[in-house]
Design an enzyme around this catalytic site. Structure first.
Site, PDB file in Angstrom:
ATOM      1  N   THR A 113     -11.710  -6.814   0.365  1.00  0.00           N
ATOM      2  CA  THR A 113     -12.668  -7.586  -0.434  1.00  0.00           C
ATOM      3  C   THR A 113     -13.494  -8.496   0.447  1.00  0.00           C
ATOM      4  O   THR A 113     -12.974  -9.112   1.378  1.00  0.00           O
ATOM      5  CB  THR A 113     -11.914  -8.433  -1.481  1.00  0.00           C
ATOM      6  OG1 THR A 113     -11.347  -7.569  -2.455  1.00  0.00           O
ATOM      7  CG2 THR A 113     -12.858  -9.410  -2.174  1.00  0.00           C
ATOM      8  N   GLU A 140     -10.932  -3.906   9.612  1.00  0.00           N
ATOM      9  CA  GLU A 140      -9.528  -3.544   9.904  1.00  0.00           C
ATOM     10  C   GLU A 140      -9.474  -2.492  11.016  1.00  0.00           C
ATOM     11  O   GLU A 140      -9.999  -1.391  10.866  1.00  0.00           O
ATOM     12  CB  GLU A 140      -8.850  -3.036   8.637  1.00  0.00           C
ATOM     13  CG  GLU A 140      -8.504  -4.183   7.690  1.00  0.00           C
ATOM     14  CD  GLU A 140      -7.999  -3.706   6.336  1.00  0.00           C
ATOM     15  OE1 GLU A 140      -8.243  -2.545   5.986  1.00  0.00           O
ATOM     16  OE2 GLU A 140      -7.381  -4.528   5.625  1.00  0.00           O
ATOM     17  N   ASN A 195      -3.322  -0.193   6.302  1.00  0.00           N
ATOM     18  CA  ASN A 195      -3.480   0.153   4.888  1.00  0.00           C
ATOM     19  C   ASN A 195      -2.423   1.094   4.328  1.00  0.00           C
ATOM     20  O   ASN A 195      -2.383   1.329   3.121  1.00  0.00           O
ATOM     21  CB  ASN A 195      -4.883   0.721   4.652  1.00  0.00           C
ATOM     22  CG  ASN A 195      -5.915  -0.385   4.706  1.00  0.00           C
ATOM     23  OD1 ASN A 195      -5.966  -1.228   3.823  1.00  0.00           O
ATOM     24  ND2 ASN A 195      -6.690  -0.409   5.774  1.00  0.00           N
ATOM     25  N   THR A 229       2.850  -3.156  -0.498  1.00  0.00           N
ATOM     26  CA  THR A 229       4.255  -3.548  -0.414  1.00  0.00           C
ATOM     27  C   THR A 229       4.479  -4.570   0.686  1.00  0.00           C
ATOM     28  O   THR A 229       5.574  -5.089   0.823  1.00  0.00           O
ATOM     29  CB  THR A 229       5.123  -2.311  -0.154  1.00  0.00           C
ATOM     30  OG1 THR A 229       4.592  -1.596   0.966  1.00  0.00           O
ATOM     31  CG2 THR A 229       5.135  -1.407  -1.369  1.00  0.00           C
TER      32      THR A 229
END
Lengths: 242, 209
Positions: free
Chosen positions: A1, A102, A237, A242
């Site tokens: 985001t 990322e 990712n 989790t």
């Protein structure tokens, strides 16, 4: 985001903030892609409190017509100046996001020049910037220009040649190094160049790189900022939830 | 996870800044994500006086609750008399149904309560932003307890802004904060400032309007 919060002590009319922000957003945050996924939460806000404005200074305001469109000829010099500052500021913020994509190791500017429209240029640039194959080649320092042209060729609307009139035989591709040295031509007017692989490697070793695609010979251009795509992206990712 | 900034990225993190007058930044730890036991994950940016505000939002059809709430806030207030923004990282509060909307509203109200709610009947004066995992509910009690602590932490120093910029991060490896000064043609003797923070890292292909 993507989230962004921008604050200024200029005094700006509330109804003008949205127009200023929308304009600034188009060539900054809306011109980046890390992984091609548009979030459910992206938000950028601009707040202006006028705390630095001298007593009696008018607030910055855009002239709107009855339909709510900005009357461009009547924009004040102060608004023009602030708009310019805001666009540069937002672009610099957006570039930071790309630099920290990322797993990213490279900052890549994809610039497409088109003689038909800026829309065609933007669509082609986005298609290149989103391509996993282009992005993995950049990570691997592989001058795989074929993937760049491939991504241009399937960009939305591009395949409909009636609209964008893309001519493969007029299309050129270059890498522009960030150190100001000579660009490396990969394809010139549809013909592949004899690529100097050593030089290509040198350019691709740099953190910053520009890919220039010329769809013809002229002048409307658009650019998108992206990064490479590394193993680290998958690592981050693969278990994000989790 | 360790949040030390990689050596290659340190050049993008400013060690000082010039921040706009009348704006304050603060942060606090709520532990939104269970694995985060020590880092701040609530950020608050506010204007000391009511201010004008606007925002662009994702056009994704599944708009998160804070996106919907903030859009309504700006519409109801016409962008006027706003106070600031509250942000949580660690959970996106997206696809969380009506409860998600209540949570986003609770964040706005808890922030407004720190200043005394406006008496104009036009709803919250705070925009809400969330980032993190989709489809999980916010630990709203922990967040509303942390918001007054973020308020107490408010300040105008570079450290305040940097901490807030850090608190909105998720998988980002460095906080993204820029500040600048400028003048305008009509009164070149007046120095204005602009400052901004952003975060990204993944799920990034913005198409906001």
């Amino acid at each position: 985001t993507l989230l962004g919060i921008i604050c200024t002590d200029v005094k700006i009319q509330a109804s003008s903030i949205r127009a200023l922000l929308t304009y600034g957003n188009q060539n900054s945050f809306n011109s980046i892609t890390i992984d091609g996924d548009t979030s459910t939460n992206d938000t950028v806000a601009l707040l202006a409190n006028g705390a630095a404005a001298p007593e009696g200074a008018p607030e910055l305001s855009l002239p709107f017509d009855a339909k709510g469109a900005v009357i461009k000829g009547n924009v004040s010099e102060d608004v023009k100046a602030f708009e310019h500052i805001l666009v540069r500021f937002m672009t610099d913020l957006a570039k930071l996001v790309v630099r920290d994509g990322e797993g990213a190791t490279k900052f890549v500017t994809v610039r497409v020049i088109s003689d038909t429209s800026r829309v065609a240029a933007k669509r082609a640039a986005v298609s290149i910037a989103k391509s996993p194959l282009v992005k993995t080649a950049l990570y691997g320092k592989d001058a795989n220009w074929g993937r760049i042209l491939c991504a241009v060729g399937y960009a939305p609307g591009i395949m409909s040649t009636d609209i964008f009139r893309l001519h493969p035989q007029r299309t050129s591709v270059s890498f522009v190094p960030s150190d100001g040295s000579e660009p490396l031509r990969l394809v010139v007017r549809g013909e592949p160049e004899q690529v100097d692989e050593v030089r290509a490697k040198e350019i691709l070793e740099m953190e910053d790189l520009e890919i220039v695609v010329n769809l013809a010979d002229d002048l409307g251009s658009n650019q998108v900022y992206t990064c490479d795509f590394s193993h680290e992206y998958v690592t981050i990712n693969g278990d994000y939830r989790t | 996870a360790d949040r030390s900034i990689p050596a290659a990225k340190q050049k993008y993190v400013p060690s000082s800044g010039t921040y706009p007058k009348g704006f304050l930044a603060g942060s606090a730890h709520a532990g939104v994500k269970a694995s985060n036991t020590k880092y701040d994950d609530i950020a608050m940016i506010v204007s000391e006086q009511p201010c004008a505000a606007g925002a662009v939002f994702t056009q994704n059809v599944f708009k998160a609750a804070p996106v919907q709430t903030s859009k309504m806030t700006l519409r109801d207030r016409k962008g006027e008399s706003m106070r600031g923004v509250v942000v949580n990282s660690g959970c996106a509060n997206a696809v969380t149904g009506l409860v998600g909307m209540e949570h986003a509203d609770a964040m706005a109200q808890a922030t407004d309560d720190c200043f005394g709610r406006a008496s104009d009947g036009r709803g919250p004066q705070t925009l809400v932003m969330s980032t993190g995992v989709i489809g999980q509910r916010l630990p709203i009690d922990r967040i509303t307890e942390a918001i007054p602590r973020a308020h107490k932490d408010l300040g105008s120093s570079h450290e305040n802004w940097m901490k807030a910029a850090r608190a909105i991060c998720t998988t980002d490896t460095f906080p993204k904060l820029i500040s600048r000064t400028f003048t305008l043609p009509s009164h070149p003797e007046t120095q204005y400032s602009i400052a901004g923070m952003t975060k990204g890292a993944g799920m990034i292909a913005p198409n906001m309007a």
